[in-house]
Motif scaffolding. Sequence first.
Motif, PDB file in Angstrom:
ATOM      1  N   SER A   1     -44.545 -14.401   1.952  1.00  0.00           N
ATOM      2  CA  SER A   1     -44.619 -14.709   0.518  1.00  0.00           C
ATOM      3  C   SER A   1     -45.981 -14.292  -0.018  1.00  0.00           C
ATOM      4  N   PHE A   2     -45.972 -13.718  -1.213  1.00  0.00           N
ATOM      5  CA  PHE A   2     -47.194 -13.287  -1.881  1.00  0.00           C
ATOM      6  C   PHE A   2     -47.363 -14.065  -3.181  1.00  0.00           C
ATOM      7  N   ASP A   3     -48.517 -14.715  -3.329  1.00  0.00           N
ATOM      8  CA  ASP A   3     -48.860 -15.469  -4.537  1.00  0.00           C
ATOM      9  C   ASP A   3     -47.781 -16.475  -4.946  1.00  0.00           C
ATOM     10  N   ASN A   4     -47.013 -16.969  -3.991  1.00  0.00           N
ATOM     11  CA  ASN A   4     -45.908 -17.892  -4.281  1.00  0.00           C
ATOM     12  C   ASN A   4     -44.951 -17.338  -5.333  1.00  0.00           C
ATOM     13  N   GLU A   5     -44.876 -16.005  -5.440  1.00  0.00           N
ATOM     14  CA  GLU A   5     -44.017 -15.381  -6.444  1.00  0.00           C
ATOM     15  C   GLU A   5     -43.049 -14.358  -5.863  1.00  0.00           C
ATOM     16  N   PHE A   6     -43.442 -13.663  -4.798  1.00  0.00           N
ATOM     17  CA  PHE A   6     -42.608 -12.626  -4.202  1.00  0.00           C
ATOM     18  C   PHE A   6     -42.442 -12.903  -2.715  1.00  0.00           C
ATOM     19  N   VAL A   7     -41.262 -12.591  -2.192  1.00  0.00           N
ATOM     20  CA  VAL A   7     -41.004 -12.737  -0.762  1.00  0.00           C
ATOM     21  C   VAL A   7     -40.480 -11.409  -0.230  1.00  0.00           C
ATOM     22  N   VAL A   8     -41.028 -10.995   0.899  1.00  0.00           N
ATOM     23  CA  VAL A   8     -40.527  -9.818   1.600  1.00  0.00           C
ATOM     24  C   VAL A   8     -39.929 -10.316   2.908  1.00  0.00           C
ATOM     25  N   LYS A   9     -38.646 -10.022   3.113  1.00  0.00           N
ATOM     26  CA  LYS A   9     -37.943 -10.452   4.319  1.00  0.00           C
ATOM     27  C   LYS A   9     -37.644  -9.244   5.192  1.00  0.00           C
ATOM     28  N   GLY A  10     -37.400  -9.504   6.466  1.00  0.00           N
ATOM     29  CA  GLY A  10     -36.960  -8.441   7.358  1.00  0.00           C
ATOM     30  C   GLY A  10     -38.049  -7.763   8.157  1.00  0.00           C
ATOM     31  N   LEU A  11     -39.277  -8.298   8.147  1.00  0.00           N
ATOM     32  CA  LEU A  11     -40.300  -7.763   9.034  1.00  0.00           C
ATOM     33  C   LEU A  11     -39.931  -8.171  10.450  1.00  0.00           C
ATOM     34  N   LYS A  12     -40.299  -7.359  11.440  1.00  0.00           N
ATOM     35  CA  LYS A  12     -39.971  -7.654  12.835  1.00  0.00           C
ATOM     36  C   LYS A  12     -41.241  -7.684  13.669  1.00  0.00           C
ATOM     37  N   VAL A  13     -41.318  -8.654  14.572  1.00  0.00           N
ATOM     38  CA  VAL A  13     -42.366  -8.672  15.590  1.00  0.00           C
ATOM     39  C   VAL A  13     -41.741  -8.034  16.826  1.00  0.00           C
ATOM     40  N   VAL A  14     -42.319  -6.916  17.253  1.00  0.00           N
ATOM     41  CA  VAL A  14     -41.745  -6.118  18.331  1.00  0.00           C
ATOM     42  C   VAL A  14     -42.736  -6.040  19.490  1.00  0.00           C
ATOM     43  N   GLU A  15     -42.212  -6.165  20.719  1.00  0.00           N
ATOM     44  CA  GLU A  15     -43.060  -5.998  21.893  1.00  0.00           C
ATOM     45  C   GLU A  15     -42.894  -4.579  22.410  1.00  0.00           C
ATOM     46  N   GLY A  16     -43.990  -3.825  22.372  1.00  0.00           N
ATOM     47  CA  GLY A  16     -43.976  -2.451  22.844  1.00  0.00           C
ATOM     48  C   GLY A  16     -44.833  -2.291  24.082  1.00  0.00           C
ATOM     49  N   GLU A  17     -45.008  -1.064  24.501  1.00  0.00           N
ATOM     50  CA  GLU A  17     -45.800  -0.775  25.702  1.00  0.00           C
ATOM     51  C   GLU A  17     -47.252  -1.207  25.560  1.00  0.00           C
ATOM     52  N   LYS A  18     -47.774  -1.191  24.324  1.00  0.00           N
ATOM     53  CA  LYS A  18     -49.179  -1.540  24.089  1.00  0.00           C
ATOM     54  C   LYS A  18     -49.342  -2.947  23.522  1.00  0.00           C
ATOM     55  N   GLY A  19     -48.298  -3.760  23.578  1.00  0.00           N
ATOM     56  CA  GLY A  19     -48.381  -5.126  23.070  1.00  0.00           C
ATOM     57  C   GLY A  19     -47.527  -5.330  21.836  1.00  0.00           C
ATOM     58  N   LEU A  20     -47.801  -6.417  21.121  1.00  0.00           N
ATOM     59  CA  LEU A  20     -47.017  -6.762  19.938  1.00  0.00           C
ATOM     60  C   LEU A  20     -47.436  -5.925  18.737  1.00  0.00           C
ATOM     61  N   TRP A  21     -46.458  -5.581  17.917  1.00  0.00           N
ATOM     62  CA  TRP A  21     -46.725  -4.901  16.660  1.00  0.00           C
ATOM     63  C   TRP A  21     -45.692  -5.358  15.641  1.00  0.00           C
ATOM     64  N   VAL A  22     -45.932  -5.058  14.366  1.00  0.00           N
ATOM     65  CA  VAL A  22     -45.057  -5.507  13.282  1.00  0.00           C
ATOM     66  C   VAL A  22     -44.403  -4.300  12.630  1.00  0.00           C
ATOM     67  N   SER A  23     -43.086  -4.364  12.526  1.00  0.00           N
ATOM     68  CA  SER A  23     -42.295  -3.327  11.870  1.00  0.00           C
ATOM     69  C   SER A  23     -41.955  -3.801  10.460  1.00  0.00           C
ATOM     70  N   MET A  24     -42.165  -2.937   9.483  1.00  0.00           N
ATOM     71  CA  MET A  24     -41.826  -3.270   8.101  1.00  0.00           C
ATOM     72  C   MET A  24     -40.307  -3.197   7.915  1.00  0.00           C
ATOM     73  N   PRO A  25     -39.773  -3.887   6.906  1.00  0.00           N
ATOM     74  CA  PRO A  25     -38.323  -3.839   6.660  1.00  0.00           C
ATOM     75  C   PRO A  25     -37.875  -2.403   6.386  1.00  0.00           C
TER      76      PRO A  25
END
Length: 85
Positions: A25-49
């Motif tokens: 949530s941004f500024d209690n006004e917008f929400v972005v859903k569908g980000l993913k926490v992914v475990e890869g060869e170099k550790g955790l990373w975040v994938s955008m929707p």
Amino acid sequence: MAEITEVRIYKSKGNGSVKAYASVSFDNEFVVKGLKVVEGEKGLWVSMPSRRMKDGSFQDVFHPVSREARDKIVDAVLKAYQEQE
């Protein structure tokens, strides 16, 4: 950049590389859903929707324009994920 006011983590039930899904949530006004926490060869990373295109490729439906904004989002999501571990 808008302030991140909330991060929600939804742990994945499978044993695959996707460890969790997140909404931000941004500024209690917008929400972005569908980000993913992914475990890869170099550790955790975040994938955008993203969505799959007709040709089989993926296209982000939300992505930060600047490196600073991306780092802020990724850091907030990974921190929230690690706090639930």
